[in-house]
Design a protein around this motif. Structure first.
Motif, mmCIF file in Angstrom:
data_model
loop_
_atom_site.group_PDB
_atom_site.id
_atom_site.type_symbol
_atom_site.label_atom_id
_atom_site.label_comp_id
_atom_site.label_asym_id
_atom_site.label_seq_id
_atom_site.Cartn_x
_atom_site.Cartn_y
_atom_site.Cartn_z
ATOM 1 N N SER A 82 -28.578 -95.390 -65.105
ATOM 2 C CA SER A 82 -27.373 -94.663 -65.516
ATOM 3 C C SER A 82 -27.751 -93.374 -66.228
ATOM 4 O O SER A 82 -28.935 -93.078 -66.454
ATOM 5 N N SER A 83 -26.734 -92.615 -66.617
ATOM 6 C CA SER A 83 -26.986 -91.347 -67.302
ATOM 7 C C SER A 83 -25.792 -91.023 -68.186
ATOM 8 O O SER A 83 -24.741 -91.664 -68.126
ATOM 9 N N GLY A 84 -25.971 -90.004 -69.031
ATOM 10 C CA GLY A 84 -24.872 -89.515 -69.852
ATOM 11 C C GLY A 84 -24.320 -90.559 -70.802
ATOM 12 O O GLY A 84 -25.048 -91.352 -71.406
ATOM 13 N N ASP A 85 -22.993 -90.582 -70.937
ATOM 14 C CA ASP A 85 -22.330 -91.496 -71.860
ATOM 15 C C ASP A 85 -22.563 -92.954 -71.490
ATOM 16 O O ASP A 85 -22.680 -93.813 -72.369
ATOM 17 N N ASP A 86 -22.602 -93.262 -70.199
ATOM 18 C CA ASP A 86 -22.843 -94.643 -69.769
ATOM 19 C C ASP A 86 -24.212 -95.125 -70.234
ATOM 20 O O ASP A 86 -24.348 -96.246 -70.738
ATOM 21 N N ARG A 87 -25.196 -94.274 -70.061
ATOM 22 C CA ARG A 87 -26.543 -94.662 -70.485
ATOM 23 C C ARG A 87 -26.596 -94.876 -71.998
ATOM 24 O O ARG A 87 -27.185 -95.843 -72.467
ATOM 25 N N ASN A 88 -25.960 -93.997 -72.746
ATOM 26 C CA ASN A 88 -25.981 -94.114 -74.192
ATOM 27 C C ASN A 88 -25.252 -95.380 -74.653
ATOM 28 O O ASN A 88 -25.699 -96.076 -75.575
ATOM 29 N N ALA A 89 -24.119 -95.710 -73.995
ATOM 30 C CA ALA A 89 -23.374 -96.917 -74.356
ATOM 31 C C ALA A 89 -24.202 -98.167 -74.078
ATOM 32 O O ALA A 89 -24.227 -99.100 -74.893
ATOM 33 N N ALA A 90 -24.889 -98.188 -72.940
ATOM 34 C CA ALA A 90 -25.717 -99.346 -72.609
ATOM 35 C C ALA A 90 -26.883 -99.470 -73.581
ATOM 36 O O ALA A 90 -27.229 -100.581 -74.026
ATOM 37 N N ARG A 91 -27.491 -98.336 -73.940
ATOM 38 C CA ARG A 91 -28.618 -98.354 -74.884
ATOM 39 C C ARG A 91 -28.176 -98.868 -76.254
ATOM 40 O O ARG A 91 -28.851 -99.715 -76.851
ATOM 41 N N GLU A 92 -27.039 -98.361 -76.748
ATOM 42 C CA GLU A 92 -26.570 -98.777 -78.063
ATOM 43 C C GLU A 92 -26.209 -100.262 -78.084
ATOM 44 O O GLU A 92 -26.465 -100.965 -79.071
ATOM 45 N N HIS A 93 -25.631 -100.744 -77.004
ATOM 46 C CA HIS A 93 -25.293 -102.164 -76.934
ATOM 47 C C HIS A 93 -26.562 -103.009 -76.955
ATOM 48 O O HIS A 93 -26.629 -104.041 -77.645
ATOM 49 N N LEU A 94 -27.570 -102.568 -76.223
ATOM 50 C CA LEU A 94 -28.844 -103.288 -76.185
ATOM 51 C C LEU A 94 -29.489 -103.314 -77.568
ATOM 52 O O LEU A 94 -30.010 -104.361 -78.005
ATOM 53 N N ILE A 95 -29.444 -102.217 -78.281
ATOM 54 C CA ILE A 95 -30.024 -102.173 -79.630
ATOM 55 C C ILE A 95 -29.295 -103.161 -80.549
ATOM 56 O O ILE A 95 -29.912 -103.817 -81.399
ATOM 57 N N GLY A 96 -27.985 -103.293 -80.351
ATOM 58 C CA GLY A 96 -27.241 -104.286 -81.113
ATOM 59 C C GLY A 96 -27.706 -105.705 -80.818
ATOM 60 O O GLY A 96 -27.809 -106.546 -81.721
ATOM 61 N N LEU A 97 -28.014 -105.989 -79.558
ATOM 62 C CA LEU A 97 -28.524 -107.319 -79.203
ATOM 63 C C LEU A 97 -29.923 -107.532 -79.765
ATOM 64 O O LEU A 97 -30.271 -108.656 -80.169
ATOM 65 N N PHE A 98 -30.740 -106.475 -79.803
ATOM 66 C CA PHE A 98 -32.053 -106.585 -80.456
ATOM 67 C C PHE A 98 -31.873 -107.025 -81.911
ATOM 68 O O PHE A 98 -32.601 -107.879 -82.408
ATOM 69 N N ALA A 99 -30.899 -106.426 -82.598
ATOM 70 C CA ALA A 99 -30.673 -106.766 -84.001
ATOM 71 C C ALA A 99 -30.255 -108.220 -84.159
ATOM 72 O O ALA A 99 -30.643 -108.889 -85.121
ATOM 73 N N ALA A 100 -29.462 -108.728 -83.203
ATOM 74 C CA ALA A 100 -29.016 -110.116 -83.285
ATOM 75 C C ALA A 100 -30.184 -111.088 -83.167
ATOM 76 O O ALA A 100 -30.185 -112.146 -83.799
ATOM 77 N N VAL A 101 -31.175 -110.731 -82.376
ATOM 78 C CA VAL A 101 -32.336 -111.610 -82.187
ATOM 79 C C VAL A 101 -33.341 -111.444 -83.315
ATOM 80 O O VAL A 101 -33.931 -112.421 -83.788
ATOM 81 N N GLY A 102 -33.544 -110.213 -83.768
ATOM 82 C CA GLY A 102 -34.498 -109.961 -84.849
ATOM 83 C C GLY A 102 -35.663 -109.124 -84.379
ATOM 84 O O GLY A 102 -36.267 -109.428 -83.334
#
Length: 318
Positions: free
Chosen positions: A280-300
């Motif tokens: 993906s690219s643009g806003d879609d890519r950024n939204a997917a990246r930010e969501h993934l970082i949130g899941l990283f935080a949930a796991v530790g």
């Protein structure tokens, strides 16, 4: 080492445990692991050596919070005793989310026979007095156990199981007194989860993160509570069908990643979003990246799967 999802089969049948004449026990009831001779030793405040006299009490402790029973044999399988010690270490790191019950099958063969334990090492996770997973065989490394217990903790939170054990001993083996309490900062959020009030849990965790952004446990709790919030009342089959039909739809893909997290399929959740970032690219890519970082935080951040996921995300971005 494959982790099985939580289930609620029948309660443990203790009738096979016969009461022989008094014999030397592996450890006094409720004593810290390592207080008996020849068994696994640990300074963890959340581990006990289990004998026939203490077995019932340890099973009943799973009504408060999960108990990880680890069956080991010091002479026949030294690696099994190492795994028992490592489970005690990891239980200590979770500060009461788990109690490790270490069962030396040489010292107390009656327990292994009653539980029909086919091999050592083997771990059985109890919740509400019942096996909550299929038996988990070993041996397993310390890192593998950390990843497994992180995954178990996520599933527990998703089911509203948020209780904690009181510490059984201070570091070094001294018994703790009644004044020792689990950190109360998280009580309001955990109570909300236990009551099924996910929105309130998110709000309580958010207060903790706002007050101290460096509080990793609060950040992880907030991230996981948000996963629960986003997946409330979701039709799982419809969500997966929508994601399969629209592989580049960020909203559809992130929702299924959340569902994967709740099901314990952490690598699948990470992989789905990393591939979405990659194509993906643009806003879609950024939204997917930010969501993934949130899941990283949930796991530790210390979880090996997160370390690997961050490397894969960097590769996908650059």
């Amino acid at each position: 080492m494959t982790q099985q999802p939580f289930s609620r089969p029948g309660a443990i049948d203790l009738s096979a445990l016969k009461r022989p004449a008094q014999q030397p026990s592996a450890a006094p009831a409720g004593a810290p692991a390592g207080s008996g001779g020849g068994g696994a030793g640990t300074a963890s405040a959340y581990a006990v050596s289990v004998d026939e006299q203490s077995f019932q009490a340890v099973v009943e402790a799973s009504m408060t919070a999960p108990v990880a029973l680890v069956f080991h044999s010091p002479s026949r399988s030294p690696e099994s005793t190492q795994m028992a010690e490592d489970v005690a270490t990891v239980a200590g790191e979770h500060e009461g989310r788990f109690l490790a019950g270490l069962v030396d099958v040489e010292a107390v063969p009656q327990i292994a026979q009653a539980m029909q334990i086919p091999q050592v090492p083997l771990m059985l996770v109890l919740v509400d007095g019942r096996p909550a997973t299929q038996p988990i065989p070993g041996p397993a490394s310390l890192d593998e156990l950390r990843a497994l217990f992180n995954q178990l903790a996520q599933q527990l939170t998703a089911q509203g199981i948020t209780g904690r054990h009181q510490p059984r001993a201070a570091a070094g083996g001294a018994e703790t007194g009644e004044a020792d309490e689990v950190d109360p900062r998280y009580a309001a959020a955990q109570d909300a989860l236990g009551e099924g009030d996910i929105d309130r849990a998110v709000a309580e965790y958010q207060k903790l993160v706002d007050a101290n952004p460096a509080d990793a446990e609060a950040a992880a709790g907030l991230a996981m509570a948000k996963v629960l919030q986003r997946t409330q009342d979701v039709d799982v089959n419809a969500a997966r069908q929508a994601a399969a039909a629209s592989p580049d739809d960020v909203e559809a893909q992130t929702l299924v990643a959340d569902l994967d997290m709740l099901g314990g399929h952490v690598d699948d959740a990470f992989g789905r979003l990393i591939e979405l970032v990659r194509r993906s690219s643009g806003d879609d890519r950024n939204a997917a990246r930010e969501h993934l970082i949130g899941l990283f935080a949930a796991v530790g951040n210390d979880d090996p799967r997160v370390v690997k996921g961050r490397q894969a995300l960097a590769s996908a971005l650059f």
